[in-house]
Design an enzyme around this catalytic site. Structure first.
Site, mmCIF file in Angstrom:
data_model
loop_
_atom_site.group_PDB
_atom_site.id
_atom_site.type_symbol
_atom_site.label_atom_id
_atom_site.label_comp_id
_atom_site.label_asym_id
_atom_site.label_seq_id
_atom_site.Cartn_x
_atom_site.Cartn_y
_atom_site.Cartn_z
ATOM 1 N N GLY A 164 0.840 -1.199 0.000
ATOM 2 C CA GLY A 164 0.000 0.000 0.000
ATOM 3 C C GLY A 164 0.872 1.245 0.000
ATOM 4 O O GLY A 164 1.919 1.269 0.628
ATOM 5 N N ARG A 173 0.201 -4.833 -4.582
ATOM 6 C CA ARG A 173 0.316 -5.855 -3.538
ATOM 7 C C ARG A 173 0.499 -7.174 -4.256
ATOM 8 O O ARG A 173 -0.348 -7.579 -5.042
ATOM 9 C CB ARG A 173 -0.971 -5.899 -2.709
ATOM 10 C CG ARG A 173 -1.182 -4.667 -1.860
ATOM 11 C CD ARG A 173 -2.182 -4.997 -0.776
ATOM 12 N NE ARG A 173 -2.599 -3.832 -0.038
ATOM 13 C CZ ARG A 173 -1.911 -3.283 0.963
ATOM 14 N NH1 ARG A 173 -0.756 -3.786 1.309
ATOM 15 N NH2 ARG A 173 -2.387 -2.237 1.600
ATOM 16 N N GLY A 211 4.418 -7.049 4.324
ATOM 17 C CA GLY A 211 4.427 -8.054 3.257
ATOM 18 C C GLY A 211 5.681 -7.911 2.410
ATOM 19 O O GLY A 211 6.357 -8.893 2.077
ATOM 20 N N ILE A 259 1.786 3.582 6.944
ATOM 21 C CA ILE A 259 1.044 4.459 7.875
ATOM 22 C C ILE A 259 0.762 3.707 9.179
ATOM 23 O O ILE A 259 0.453 4.328 10.184
ATOM 24 C CB ILE A 259 -0.290 4.972 7.272
ATOM 25 C CG1 ILE A 259 -1.266 3.830 6.978
ATOM 26 C CG2 ILE A 259 -0.037 5.823 6.046
ATOM 27 C CD1 ILE A 259 -2.684 4.299 6.691
ATOM 28 N N ASP A 260 0.856 2.368 9.159
ATOM 29 C CA ASP A 260 0.453 1.582 10.330
ATOM 30 C C ASP A 260 1.504 1.584 11.451
ATOM 31 O O ASP A 260 1.195 1.236 12.584
ATOM 32 C CB ASP A 260 0.186 0.124 9.923
ATOM 33 C CG ASP A 260 -0.826 0.008 8.799
ATOM 34 O OD1 ASP A 260 -1.664 0.916 8.672
ATOM 35 O OD2 ASP A 260 -0.780 -0.982 8.046
ATOM 36 N N MET A 295 -7.483 4.017 10.234
ATOM 37 C CA MET A 295 -6.758 2.885 9.630
ATOM 38 C C MET A 295 -5.654 2.390 10.574
ATOM 39 O O MET A 295 -5.447 2.937 11.644
ATOM 40 C CB MET A 295 -6.152 3.302 8.295
ATOM 41 C CG MET A 295 -7.067 3.074 7.118
ATOM 42 S SD MET A 295 -6.147 3.310 5.586
ATOM 43 C CE MET A 295 -7.306 2.623 4.410
ATOM 44 N N GLU A 324 -9.477 0.290 12.780
ATOM 45 C CA GLU A 324 -10.199 -0.589 11.844
ATOM 46 C C GLU A 324 -10.061 -2.066 12.222
ATOM 47 O O GLU A 324 -10.922 -2.871 11.908
ATOM 48 C CB GLU A 324 -9.707 -0.369 10.412
ATOM 49 C CG GLU A 324 -8.243 -0.711 10.205
ATOM 50 C CD GLU A 324 -7.790 -0.568 8.760
ATOM 51 O OE1 GLU A 324 -8.621 -0.409 7.860
ATOM 52 O OE2 GLU A 324 -6.557 -0.627 8.542
#
Ligand code: F6P
Length: 368
Positions: A12, A75, A118, A140-141, A183, A236
């Protein structure tokens, strides 16, 4: 000797990919204007299919503030699947072999890969198969193991915070309960940070399963205390205590196998029956990943990108360029691959939030 360096962005997108590549590219050309840089298009797919463009110094100008990725991304789930260049051959090369073939055909000295979880599994696989790989931590995570900070995170937290800020006025005007879905995939870093920065009253994160009845009680308690509104920031990936005990299959069956059924609306449908105030939801979604990197991410990506280029020049490979205690360090790819950095439930930020009355949905409150 003139270096030949490949570069790709995978997974992403997020803010800061272009500014990170700018750091790498500018440093490589600064070191040697003859450096050959190959930008593979759409992530690992470009490497597999030898789909690339030769990048000039001018490609790295004017992209500091640009969102997305100038190379495109995808992805890619692959492992031993066959190379798409040989669709009709069951004995064709695997995708891994396809990537190694491109690397060798171009006679690359190194490959700079920008990606998240990933991406790092594949990067490690390539490294284990003899390719000279260096990675940069993008997501962003903020869930990449081994680095305190990933780029994209602060920019996305800023956007989520602005959403919460904006909701405050309308929540106050109408005296409503607002659920804002943030998110972050299966971790709560973004929601914890944006929730605190935005002054949320309730923060729900995957690491702390919540009780919806207790959340309703907390919101009703606030109403009894004459608070006009309540803001709930929910990750989320947050789950109820009951859902957290389920297997993956049971959970998928419960939520109806619908990937787009957001947690905010699921929670709203429960709270709506239990709270004295009206409930509304806001799901900013991919907006959180869009636009320019914030100042912090521009600085971080420049520093990390330059370090990555320096390590290519010094032939220091097999590592992710990370940030630990504000220092740039190399974390072995084998240590990063396959691990997730979750929020520790005893994280000091959680304690600080609890100490100012922010509710995490895990303690029983008296229902009202
Ligand atoms: O990993 C970044 C992220 O934006 C997550 O926060 C989110 O769960 C996921 O990607 C969304 O993925 P996609 O872009 O494939 O919809």
């Amino acid at each position: 000797m003139t270096l030949k360096v490949g570069m790709l962005t995978s997974g992403g997108d997020c803010q800061g990919l272009n500014s990170a590549m700018r750091g790498v590219g500018k440093r490589l050309f600064e070191n040697d204007p003859q450096t050959e840089v190959y930008g593979f298009l759409d992530g690992y797919a470009g490497l597999m299919q030898s789909n690339y463009r030769v990048m000039k110094p001018s490609d790295f100008s004017g992209i500091l503030t640009l969102g997305g990725t100038i190379l495109g991304t995808s992805r890619q789930v692959f492992k031993t699947m066959n190379d798409p260049l040989y669709p009709n051959r069951s004995d064709g090369p695997t995708k891994l072999e396809g990537m190694i073939r491109t690397y060798k055909d171009l006679n690359l000295d190194g490959l700079v890969i920008l990606g998240g979880n990933g991406t790092h599994k594949t990067a490690n696989l390539l490294s284990e198969n003899g390719l000279n790989v260096i990675t940069l931590p993008k997501t962003i995570d903020n869930d990449l193991w081994g680095t305190d900070m990933t780029f994209g995170f602060q920019s996305a937290v800023n956007i989520a915070t602005e959403v919460i800020d904006g909701i405050h006025s309308t929540a106050s005007s109408h005296g409503r309960v607002f659920i804002i879905e943030v998110m972050g995939h299966n971790v709560g870093w973004m929601t914890l940070h944006a929730g605190i920065a935005g002054g949320a009253d309730v923060i729900l994160i995957p690491e702390i399963p919540y009780d919806p009845l207790a959340v309703a009680a907390a919101v009703n308690k606030r109403a009894r205390e004459h608070k006009r509104f309540s803001i709930i920031a929910v990750a989320e990936g947050a789950k109820t205590k009951e859902e957290a005990k389920m297997s993956k299959k049971e959970y998928a069956e419960k939520i109806g196998n619908l990937p787009f059924l957001s947690v905010a609306y699921r929670l709203a449908s429960i709270l709506d029956k239990l709270t004295v105030q009206e409930v509304r939801c806001t799901v900013p979604g991919h907006f959180q990943r869009g636009g320019s990197p914030c100042a912090y991410d521009r600085v971080l990506t420049t520093a990390l990108g330059v370090a990555a280029a320096d390590w290519v020049i010094q032939k220091k490979f097999g590592v992710m360029v990370g940030m630990v205690n504000n220092e740039i360090v190399g974390i072995p790819l084998k240590d990063v691959a396959g691990k997730v950095k979750s929020v520790p439930t005893n994280h000091p930020l959680i304690q600080s939030a609890r100490n100012i009355g922010i509710y995490f949905g895990d303690e029983d409150l008296e229902n009202g």
